[in-house]
Design a protein around this motif. Sequence first.
Motif, PDB file in Angstrom:
ATOM      1  N   ASP A  42       0.861  -1.182   0.000  1.00  0.00           N
ATOM      2  CA  ASP A  42       0.000   0.000   0.000  1.00  0.00           C
ATOM      3  C   ASP A  42       0.897   1.231   0.000  1.00  0.00           C
ATOM      4  O   ASP A  42       1.377   1.676   1.059  1.00  0.00           O
ATOM      5  CB  ASP A  42      -0.907  -0.023   1.231  1.00  0.00           C
ATOM      6  CG  ASP A  42      -2.015   1.017   1.189  1.00  0.00           C
ATOM      7  OD1 ASP A  42      -2.238   1.613   0.120  1.00  0.00           O
ATOM      8  OD2 ASP A  42      -2.658   1.214   2.243  1.00  0.00           O
ATOM      9  N   GLN A 128     -10.230  10.917   8.796  1.00  0.00           N
ATOM     10  CA  GLN A 128     -11.362  10.048   8.494  1.00  0.00           C
ATOM     11  C   GLN A 128     -11.857  10.256   7.061  1.00  0.00           C
ATOM     12  O   GLN A 128     -12.449   9.364   6.474  1.00  0.00           O
ATOM     13  CB  GLN A 128     -12.501  10.218   9.499  1.00  0.00           C
ATOM     14  CG  GLN A 128     -13.229  11.549   9.440  1.00  0.00           C
ATOM     15  CD  GLN A 128     -12.499  12.735  10.068  1.00  0.00           C
ATOM     16  OE1 GLN A 128     -11.381  12.626  10.547  1.00  0.00           O
ATOM     17  NE2 GLN A 128     -13.145  13.902  10.054  1.00  0.00           N
ATOM     18  N   TYR A 132      -4.974  14.985   4.881  1.00  0.00           N
ATOM     19  CA  TYR A 132      -3.919  15.161   5.874  1.00  0.00           C
ATOM     20  C   TYR A 132      -3.285  16.534   5.716  1.00  0.00           C
ATOM     21  O   TYR A 132      -3.146  17.041   4.605  1.00  0.00           O
ATOM     22  CB  TYR A 132      -2.844  14.080   5.699  1.00  0.00           C
ATOM     23  CG  TYR A 132      -3.400  12.691   5.836  1.00  0.00           C
ATOM     24  CD1 TYR A 132      -3.476  12.071   7.075  1.00  0.00           C
ATOM     25  CD2 TYR A 132      -3.876  12.005   4.719  1.00  0.00           C
ATOM     26  CE1 TYR A 132      -4.008  10.795   7.195  1.00  0.00           C
ATOM     27  CE2 TYR A 132      -4.405  10.737   4.835  1.00  0.00           C
ATOM     28  CZ  TYR A 132      -4.471  10.129   6.073  1.00  0.00           C
ATOM     29  OH  TYR A 132      -4.996   8.872   6.192  1.00  0.00           O
ATOM     30  N   ARG A 152       1.710   2.970   3.608  1.00  0.00           N
ATOM     31  CA  ARG A 152       0.920   2.602   4.789  1.00  0.00           C
ATOM     32  C   ARG A 152       1.352   1.199   5.184  1.00  0.00           C
ATOM     33  O   ARG A 152       1.276   0.266   4.387  1.00  0.00           O
ATOM     34  CB  ARG A 152      -0.567   2.656   4.513  1.00  0.00           C
ATOM     35  CG  ARG A 152      -1.380   2.577   5.799  1.00  0.00           C
ATOM     36  CD  ARG A 152      -2.877   2.531   5.585  1.00  0.00           C
ATOM     37  NE  ARG A 152      -3.382   3.469   4.624  1.00  0.00           N
ATOM     38  CZ  ARG A 152      -3.838   4.688   4.898  1.00  0.00           C
ATOM     39  NH1 ARG A 152      -3.804   5.139   6.116  1.00  0.00           N
ATOM     40  NH2 ARG A 152      -4.318   5.450   3.945  1.00  0.00           N
ATOM     41  N   GLU A 153       1.839   1.097   6.423  1.00  0.00           N
ATOM     42  CA  GLU A 153       2.276  -0.203   6.936  1.00  0.00           C
ATOM     43  C   GLU A 153       1.806  -0.338   8.376  1.00  0.00           C
ATOM     44  O   GLU A 153       2.016   0.562   9.189  1.00  0.00           O
ATOM     45  CB  GLU A 153       3.801  -0.323   6.864  1.00  0.00           C
ATOM     46  CG  GLU A 153       4.290  -1.686   7.321  1.00  0.00           C
ATOM     47  CD  GLU A 153       5.795  -1.813   7.260  1.00  0.00           C
ATOM     48  OE1 GLU A 153       6.258  -2.623   6.467  1.00  0.00           O
ATOM     49  OE2 GLU A 153       6.476  -1.098   8.021  1.00  0.00           O
ATOM     50  N   GLY A 154       1.185  -1.457   8.680  1.00  0.00           N
ATOM     51  CA  GLY A 154       0.710  -1.696  10.037  1.00  0.00           C
ATOM     52  C   GLY A 154      -0.223  -0.622  10.541  1.00  0.00           C
ATOM     53  O   GLY A 154      -0.191  -0.285  11.717  1.00  0.00           O
ATOM     54  N   GLY A 155      -1.028  -0.048   9.652  1.00  0.00           N
ATOM     55  CA  GLY A 155      -1.971   0.996  10.030  1.00  0.00           C
ATOM     56  C   GLY A 155      -1.348   2.378  10.190  1.00  0.00           C
ATOM     57  O   GLY A 155      -2.046   3.342  10.468  1.00  0.00           O
ATOM     58  N   GLN A 156      -0.038   2.485  10.024  1.00  0.00           N
ATOM     59  CA  GLN A 156       0.666   3.764  10.167  1.00  0.00           C
ATOM     60  C   GLN A 156       0.995   4.332   8.796  1.00  0.00           C
ATOM     61  O   GLN A 156       1.529   3.631   7.948  1.00  0.00           O
ATOM     62  CB  GLN A 156       1.964   3.556  10.955  1.00  0.00           C
ATOM     63  CG  GLN A 156       2.817   4.800  11.116  1.00  0.00           C
ATOM     64  CD  GLN A 156       2.198   5.855  11.995  1.00  0.00           C
ATOM     65  OE1 GLN A 156       1.841   5.597  13.134  1.00  0.00           O
ATOM     66  NE2 GLN A 156       2.032   7.038  11.465  1.00  0.00           N
ATOM     67  N   LEU A 157       0.676   5.601   8.590  1.00  0.00           N
ATOM     68  CA  LEU A 157       1.004   6.296   7.356  1.00  0.00           C
ATOM     69  C   LEU A 157       2.384   6.920   7.488  1.00  0.00           C
ATOM     70  O   LEU A 157       2.654   7.663   8.425  1.00  0.00           O
ATOM     71  CB  LEU A 157      -0.036   7.381   7.061  1.00  0.00           C
ATOM     72  CG  LEU A 157       0.189   8.226   5.810  1.00  0.00           C
ATOM     73  CD1 LEU A 157       0.138   7.355   4.552  1.00  0.00           C
ATOM     74  CD2 LEU A 157      -0.850   9.342   5.734  1.00  0.00           C
TER      75      LEU A 157
END
Length: 165
Positions: A42, A128, A132, A152-157
């Motif tokens: 992602d 949401q 950003y 995006r990795e592990g929910g972190q941007l």
Amino acid sequence: MTTRAEIAAKLDDFAFQKVNFGGFLMNKRAKNSHALWMRASDKGVTELTLLTSRDYGEGNVYDVATFTLDGTVPEQTLAELRPQADRLADSINLREHGYVYTCLEPWDGGGAIWISKKPEFRALSRAQEGVYVVPIQRLSGLGEPRWLAWVREGGQLHIAIVYKP
């Protein structure tokens, strides 16, 4: 004219990341960014839209910018964010909030970078809605920031400004 897809393809090349994200830490930032970029599914490149800028002289330029991952911030949102960013830049010291984003790292500091302790400009974000806001300290002599790489990795941007596309 360079496109988002062309820049994204270039980010697969470590040499390109080294030019954009390398530096005084013996290219550790470029290596870490390249590894993150290559393992992420992602990811992409988007355009920044400047909301306001402040020039403090002697190459000290700070911006407040907004972006979405697909590159299109709705005009209505821009119309609402610009005066808010302008007021905030006038009421608090933008120089204390600007960050260079010269390697892929959490857009909000992830609790580990000093930027995480200065949330005022990021609070303008509408995460949401996928919008950003970031305060940016420009790199001297490279002009207005236009392109932003994201992962995006592990929910972190994670984000980084691509000054040399």
